[in-house]
Motif scaffolding. Structure first.
Motif, PDB file in Angstrom:
ATOM      1  N   THR A  37      -4.378  -5.208   2.438  1.00 27.35           N
ATOM      2  CA  THR A  37      -4.894  -5.661   3.728  1.00 27.35           C
ATOM      3  C   THR A  37      -6.126  -4.893   4.174  1.00 27.35           C
ATOM      4  O   THR A  37      -7.122  -5.481   4.586  1.00 27.35           O
ATOM      5  CB  THR A  37      -3.803  -5.538   4.809  1.00 27.35           C
ATOM      6  OG1 THR A  37      -2.627  -6.233   4.376  1.00 27.35           O
ATOM      7  CG2 THR A  37      -4.267  -6.126   6.129  1.00 27.35           C
ATOM      8  N   LYS A  97       1.271  -9.256  -0.651  1.00 24.73           N
ATOM      9  CA  LYS A  97       0.229  -8.440  -0.047  1.00 24.73           C
ATOM     10  C   LYS A  97       0.845  -7.172   0.552  1.00 24.73           C
ATOM     11  O   LYS A  97       1.978  -7.187   1.030  1.00 24.73           O
ATOM     12  CB  LYS A  97      -0.498  -9.222   1.043  1.00 24.73           C
ATOM     13  CG  LYS A  97      -1.548 -10.184   0.505  1.00 24.73           C
ATOM     14  CD  LYS A  97      -2.454 -10.675   1.616  1.00 24.73           C
ATOM     15  CE  LYS A  97      -3.604 -11.496   1.044  1.00 24.73           C
ATOM     16  NZ  LYS A  97      -4.553 -11.918   2.104  1.00 24.73           N
ATOM     17  N   ASN A 119       1.002  -4.265   3.393  1.00 27.61           N
ATOM     18  CA  ASN A 119       0.598  -4.014   4.767  1.00 27.61           C
ATOM     19  C   ASN A 119      -0.038  -2.629   4.892  1.00 27.61           C
ATOM     20  O   ASN A 119      -0.140  -1.895   3.902  1.00 27.61           O
ATOM     21  CB  ASN A 119       1.782  -4.184   5.730  1.00 27.61           C
ATOM     22  CG  ASN A 119       2.929  -3.224   5.414  1.00 27.61           C
ATOM     23  OD1 ASN A 119       2.700  -2.074   5.027  1.00 27.61           O
ATOM     24  ND2 ASN A 119       4.151  -3.694   5.584  1.00 27.61           N
ATOM     25  N   GLN A 120      -0.404  -2.261   6.094  1.00 27.28           N
ATOM     26  CA  GLN A 120      -1.117  -1.000   6.319  1.00 27.28           C
ATOM     27  C   GLN A 120      -0.293   0.200   5.855  1.00 27.28           C
ATOM     28  O   GLN A 120      -0.800   1.098   5.174  1.00 27.28           O
ATOM     29  CB  GLN A 120      -1.441  -0.856   7.810  1.00 27.28           C
ATOM     30  CG  GLN A 120      -2.271   0.373   8.166  1.00 27.28           C
ATOM     31  CD  GLN A 120      -3.726   0.244   7.760  1.00 27.28           C
ATOM     32  OE1 GLN A 120      -4.231  -0.863   7.592  1.00 27.28           O
ATOM     33  NE2 GLN A 120      -4.402   1.365   7.583  1.00 27.28           N
ATOM     34  N   GLN A 155       2.329   0.327   3.731  1.00 27.67           N
ATOM     35  CA  GLN A 155       2.550   0.303   2.289  1.00 27.67           C
ATOM     36  C   GLN A 155       1.307   0.744   1.530  1.00 27.67           C
ATOM     37  O   GLN A 155       1.399   1.496   0.548  1.00 27.67           O
ATOM     38  CB  GLN A 155       2.966  -1.103   1.859  1.00 27.67           C
ATOM     39  CG  GLN A 155       4.337  -1.527   2.355  1.00 27.67           C
ATOM     40  CD  GLN A 155       4.625  -2.988   2.071  1.00 27.67           C
ATOM     41  OE1 GLN A 155       3.708  -3.828   2.054  1.00 27.67           O
ATOM     42  NE2 GLN A 155       5.886  -3.318   1.850  1.00 27.67           N
ATOM     43  N   SER A 156       0.153   0.277   1.973  1.00 32.51           N
ATOM     44  CA  SER A 156      -1.106   0.674   1.336  1.00 32.51           C
ATOM     45  C   SER A 156      -1.314   2.179   1.443  1.00 32.51           C
ATOM     46  O   SER A 156      -1.774   2.832   0.491  1.00 32.51           O
ATOM     47  CB  SER A 156      -2.288  -0.046   1.996  1.00 32.51           C
ATOM     48  OG  SER A 156      -2.135  -1.452   1.905  1.00 32.51           O
TER      49      SER A 156
END
Length: 245
Positions: A210, A172, A174-175, A177-178
């Protein structure tokens, strides 16, 4: 002749040196040709070698994970590969239309091979390409934030005609990385093409991000106007080991 050869090198026409030497060694073949015909052959030789060197350079810079060519792709029944679609993609039209390619399938299905083969074909067509595993791309973006080269890296990625992102969805995001990924894709949206390779079906990609708002934005830029290759069937690695590939 030494003076002529030196002049060729000064003008960076080194391939013509070898072509001229060939004409001298095979005089009986070339003597009856006119000056213009022989000059044209020299220039064709130079152009051919320059193009070959350009393709080699593009492939080297792409740093593809696998040495794969379109001619090596196996169209085994039940694999999920459409010959007509692959033939169309092989023309490189999707690059000129700035369309994406989404390749999904189980481990060993040959996803990375197909992706690298398409990228290799793009290099043959004089297009710039770059391969990344998603985790490495995110690490590079995070590191560039710290050393002040973030904007430079984004610009470099935006300039690539084709970006290949492999191992999408293993973890997943994280903030932060997104956010990095969205910036990369935003710069490339309707300007260039991206190949995404993942074990997850496209419908499950939303879950790996996320922030739902960012997830919508990322998937909109990837899925819109994209070609989908959904590989199926038994692992190609097993087939390869058994000698039936």
């Amino acid at each position: 002749m030494e003076q002529i050869n030196e002049q060729f090198r000064t003008l960076r026409l080194s391939n013509m040196v070898h072509a001229l030497e060939q004409q001298r060694e095979q005089a009986s073949t070339y003597n009856e040709l006119s000056f213009e015909e022989r000059l044209s052959l020299l220039l064709e030789h130079e152009i051919l070698h320059r193009n070959q060197n350009k393709v080699k350079s593009l492939k080297r810079q792409a740093k593809l994970r696998l040495n794969a060519q379109m001619s090596q792709i196996t169209y085994k029944q039940g694999r999920g590969l459409n010959r007509k679609m692959m033939a169309e993609l092989g023309t490189g039209t999707y690059l000129h239309k700035h369309q994406n390619i989404l390749i999904t399938g189980a481990t060993g299905a040959g996803k990375t091979f197909v992706g690298c083969a398409l990228a290799d074909q793009a290099c043959e067509q004089y297009q710039t390409a770059k391969y990344f595993r998603l985790s490495r791309l995110l690490d590079d973006l995070a590191a560039s934030k710290l050393d002040g080269s973030y904007q430079k890296l984004l610009l470099n990625l935006a300039k690539k005609s084709l970006l290949i992102i492999d191992d999408w969805g293993l973890e997943k995001l994280n903030q932060a990385q997104s956010g990095y990924l969205l910036e990369v894709l935003e710069d490339r949206y309707q300007q260039s093409s991206t190949i995404v390779i993942s074990q997850l079906p496209v419908k499950e990609w939303f879950k790996m991000i996320t922030n739902a708002t960012v997830a919508d934005a990322i998937l909109d830029r990837l899925v819109h106007n994209s070609h989908r290759i959904e590989l199926e069937g038994e692992s190609m690695r097993k087939l390869d080991q058994s000698g039936h590939l």
